[in-house]
Design an enzyme around this catalytic site. Sequence first.
Site, PDB file in Angstrom:
ATOM      1  N   HIS A  28      84.649  63.373  16.070  1.00 12.95           N
ATOM      2  CA  HIS A  28      85.794  63.551  16.968  1.00 12.95           C
ATOM      3  C   HIS A  28      85.651  64.641  18.034  1.00 12.95           C
ATOM      4  O   HIS A  28      86.295  64.555  19.071  1.00 12.95           O
ATOM      5  CB  HIS A  28      87.050  63.887  16.174  1.00 12.95           C
ATOM      6  CG  HIS A  28      87.399  62.917  15.106  1.00 12.95           C
ATOM      7  ND1 HIS A  28      86.520  62.535  14.126  1.00 12.95           N
ATOM      8  CD2 HIS A  28      88.559  62.257  14.847  1.00 12.95           C
ATOM      9  CE1 HIS A  28      87.121  61.674  13.319  1.00 12.95           C
ATOM     10  NE2 HIS A  28      88.346  61.486  13.724  1.00 12.95           N
ATOM     11  N   SER A  31      84.785  63.711  21.637  1.00 13.93           N
ATOM     12  CA  SER A  31      85.763  62.873  22.342  1.00 13.93           C
ATOM     13  C   SER A  31      87.104  63.569  22.546  1.00 13.93           C
ATOM     14  O   SER A  31      87.750  63.398  23.572  1.00 13.93           O
ATOM     15  CB  SER A  31      85.986  61.565  21.575  1.00 13.93           C
ATOM     16  OG  SER A  31      86.339  61.811  20.236  1.00 13.93           O
ATOM     17  N   TYR A 147      89.643  49.934  20.087  1.00 12.84           N
ATOM     18  CA  TYR A 147      91.096  50.164  20.039  1.00 12.84           C
ATOM     19  C   TYR A 147      91.742  49.654  21.326  1.00 12.84           C
ATOM     20  O   TYR A 147      91.158  49.770  22.410  1.00 12.84           O
ATOM     21  CB  TYR A 147      91.398  51.669  19.946  1.00 12.84           C
ATOM     22  CG  TYR A 147      90.672  52.385  18.853  1.00 12.84           C
ATOM     23  CD1 TYR A 147      91.028  52.212  17.515  1.00 12.84           C
ATOM     24  CD2 TYR A 147      89.630  53.266  19.140  1.00 12.84           C
ATOM     25  CE1 TYR A 147      90.358  52.887  16.506  1.00 12.84           C
ATOM     26  CE2 TYR A 147      88.950  53.946  18.140  1.00 12.84           C
ATOM     27  CZ  TYR A 147      89.321  53.746  16.827  1.00 12.84           C
ATOM     28  OH  TYR A 147      88.659  54.411  15.830  1.00 12.84           O
ATOM     29  N   PRO A 148      92.995  49.171  21.245  1.00 14.08           N
ATOM     30  CA  PRO A 148      93.679  48.741  22.467  1.00 14.08           C
ATOM     31  C   PRO A 148      94.357  49.925  23.148  1.00 14.08           C
ATOM     32  O   PRO A 148      95.579  49.992  23.239  1.00 14.08           O
ATOM     33  CB  PRO A 148      94.707  47.725  21.936  1.00 14.08           C
ATOM     34  CG  PRO A 148      95.024  48.213  20.562  1.00 14.08           C
ATOM     35  CD  PRO A 148      93.807  48.918  20.045  1.00 14.08           C
ATOM     36  N   LYS A 180      85.947  48.808  13.407  1.00 11.60           N
ATOM     37  CA  LYS A 180      86.932  49.807  12.993  1.00 11.60           C
ATOM     38  C   LYS A 180      88.052  49.817  14.016  1.00 11.60           C
ATOM     39  O   LYS A 180      87.805  49.968  15.225  1.00 11.60           O
ATOM     40  CB  LYS A 180      86.249  51.171  12.952  1.00 11.60           C
ATOM     41  CG  LYS A 180      87.192  52.307  12.694  1.00 11.60           C
ATOM     42  CD  LYS A 180      86.507  53.611  13.016  1.00 11.60           C
ATOM     43  CE  LYS A 180      87.475  54.745  12.931  1.00 11.60           C
ATOM     44  NZ  LYS A 180      86.962  55.947  13.600  1.00 11.60           N
ATOM     45  N   GLY A 205      91.997  56.193  10.079  1.00  8.88           N
ATOM     46  CA  GLY A 205      93.185  56.837   9.530  1.00  8.88           C
ATOM     47  C   GLY A 205      94.282  56.901  10.574  1.00  8.88           C
ATOM     48  O   GLY A 205      95.458  56.674  10.293  1.00  8.88           O
ATOM     49  N   GLY A 206      93.870  57.196  11.812  1.00 12.30           N
ATOM     50  CA  GLY A 206      94.826  57.282  12.914  1.00 12.30           C
ATOM     51  C   GLY A 206      95.732  58.487  12.791  1.00 12.30           C
ATOM     52  O   GLY A 206      95.520  59.363  11.946  1.00 12.30           O
ATOM     53  N   GLY A 233      88.928  59.805   9.267  1.00  7.89           N
ATOM     54  CA  GLY A 233      88.520  61.138   9.675  1.00  7.89           C
ATOM     55  C   GLY A 233      89.576  62.197   9.507  1.00  7.89           C
ATOM     56  O   GLY A 233      89.694  62.824   8.451  1.00  7.89           O
ATOM     57  N   ARG A 234      90.393  62.372  10.555  1.00  5.39           N
ATOM     58  CA  ARG A 234      91.237  63.559  10.682  1.00  5.39           C
ATOM     59  C   ARG A 234      92.051  63.923   9.462  1.00  5.39           C
ATOM     60  O   ARG A 234      92.036  65.074   9.033  1.00  5.39           O
ATOM     61  CB  ARG A 234      92.191  63.383  11.895  1.00  5.39           C
ATOM     62  CG  ARG A 234      91.493  63.534  13.218  1.00  5.39           C
ATOM     63  CD  ARG A 234      92.316  62.977  14.347  1.00  5.39           C
ATOM     64  NE  ARG A 234      92.309  61.524  14.335  1.00  5.39           N
ATOM     65  CZ  ARG A 234      93.044  60.746  15.112  1.00  5.39           C
ATOM     66  NH1 ARG A 234      93.897  61.289  15.944  1.00  5.39           N
ATOM     67  NH2 ARG A 234      92.949  59.433  15.046  1.00  5.39           N
TER      68      ARG A 234
HETATM   69  O1  LIG Z   1      89.428  58.131  15.748  1.00  4.40           O
HETATM   70  C1  LIG Z   1      88.548  58.207  14.889  1.00  4.40           C
HETATM   71  C2  LIG Z   1      87.202  58.735  15.242  1.00  4.40           C
HETATM   72  O2  LIG Z   1      86.134  57.845  15.196  1.00  4.40           O
HETATM   73  C3  LIG Z   1      88.829  57.674  13.531  1.00  4.40           C
HETATM   74  O3  LIG Z   1      89.198  58.446  12.513  1.00  4.40           O
HETATM   75  P1  LIG Z   1      90.673  58.975  12.233  1.00  4.40           P
HETATM   76  O4  LIG Z   1      91.639  58.192  13.045  1.00  4.40           O
HETATM   77  O5  LIG Z   1      90.890  58.730  10.755  1.00  4.40           O
HETATM   78  O6  LIG Z   1      90.625  60.423  12.569  1.00  4.40           O
END
Ligand SMILES: O=C(CO)COP(=O)(O)O
Length: 278
Positions: A28, A31, A147-148, A180, A205-206, A233-234
Site C-alpha cells: 500500500h 500507492s 476495482y471500479p 482481487k 479487506g477494503g 491488508g490494512r
Molecule cells: O487495497 C489493497 C492493496 O492491494 C487491498 O487490501 P486492503 O483493502 O485489505 O487494505
Amino acid sequence: MAMLGKEVRMSRLVNPKSGRMMAITVDHAISRGIGPMTGLQPIQDTIDKIVAGRPDAMTMTKGIAEHCMWKNAGKTSILLKCSSYAPIHPTYDIAFGSVDEAIRMGADAVSVGAMTFGDFQAQQFAEIGKFSEECMAKGMPLIGHVYPKGEGVPKDKQTDWEYIAYCTRSATELGIDIIKTTYTGDQEGMAKVVRCTPSRVVIQGGDNCKTLDDYLNMTKDAMDCGVGGVTMGRFVWDYHDITALVVALRYIIHEGYSVKEAKELLAQLENDKNYDQF
Ligand SMILES: O=C(CO)COP(=O)(O)O
C-alpha cells in the site's frame, strides 16, 4: 511444459482442503503514501508477524521482497506486485516489475492492478494483456487487483455488483487467473459477480468495515457465497495482534470456522500468544 509450472505455482497458492487462497498484502505505501499506513512503517516487523500466522501468500513489491523476505524464504508464497497507482495518479496503475523478476525471486504469481471506468482503463488493460501473454508463456499465475474506482464511477456506486462484475469479468477476459476486488456488501450481489467470472474471485479487506465483527462477518459471508479467498491488508496489519488475526482469518477461510469460533480463537491467541499451535 509452461502450463505445468502454472499448475505447480497455483497449487501452492490454493489450500487443498478449502480450495481457497488466503493472502495478505503489504503493497500500500507506494500507492497510498507512507504516512497514513502506520502498520507498514515498520515493514520488516509487520511482514514477520504476518508470516508467523502462516497465510498461503503475501503480496509485495520487488524492493520490499528483496529487503524483507530473506529470513522468511520458503515460509509463504510471494505474489510479486508489478504495478501500482500513486497518490498523485490514483486511477492509473503503472508497471515497474516484470515476470522474469518474479521467476528470479521464486514468486508464485505476478500481480498487477487496474482501475476500471476511468480515463486510463485502456492503457492499463493494454499493459495487462502483455503481462498475461508472458505469464502464460512462462507458467506464472497472474493476479489482478481490479476495482471500479475510475473517474466514471460515483463513490456511492463503487460496490454495486454490476460495476464489480465488470471488473472481474473483464479481468478474466484479459487472461487474469485470480482477481482481487471489493466485496459488494451483500451475498446476493457477490454471488452474481462470481457467476459472471470463470476465474477465481478473491476479496480485499477494503475500508468499509469499521469493527472487527464487521470484518470477520464480511469474510465469512464472502466465503459462503462462492468467493475463492482473500487478499487482505490494512485491517489486518493495523490490528494490535497481527499474527493472531491472521490465524483467526485462516480458520474462517480454510477450516470453516464461524465468526463466533474465530473470535474465541482470536481471544485465546491474544492471551497466550501460542500461534504455532494453529
Ligand atoms: O487495497 C489493497 C492493496 O492491494 C487491498 O487490501 P486492503 O483493502 O485489505 O487494505
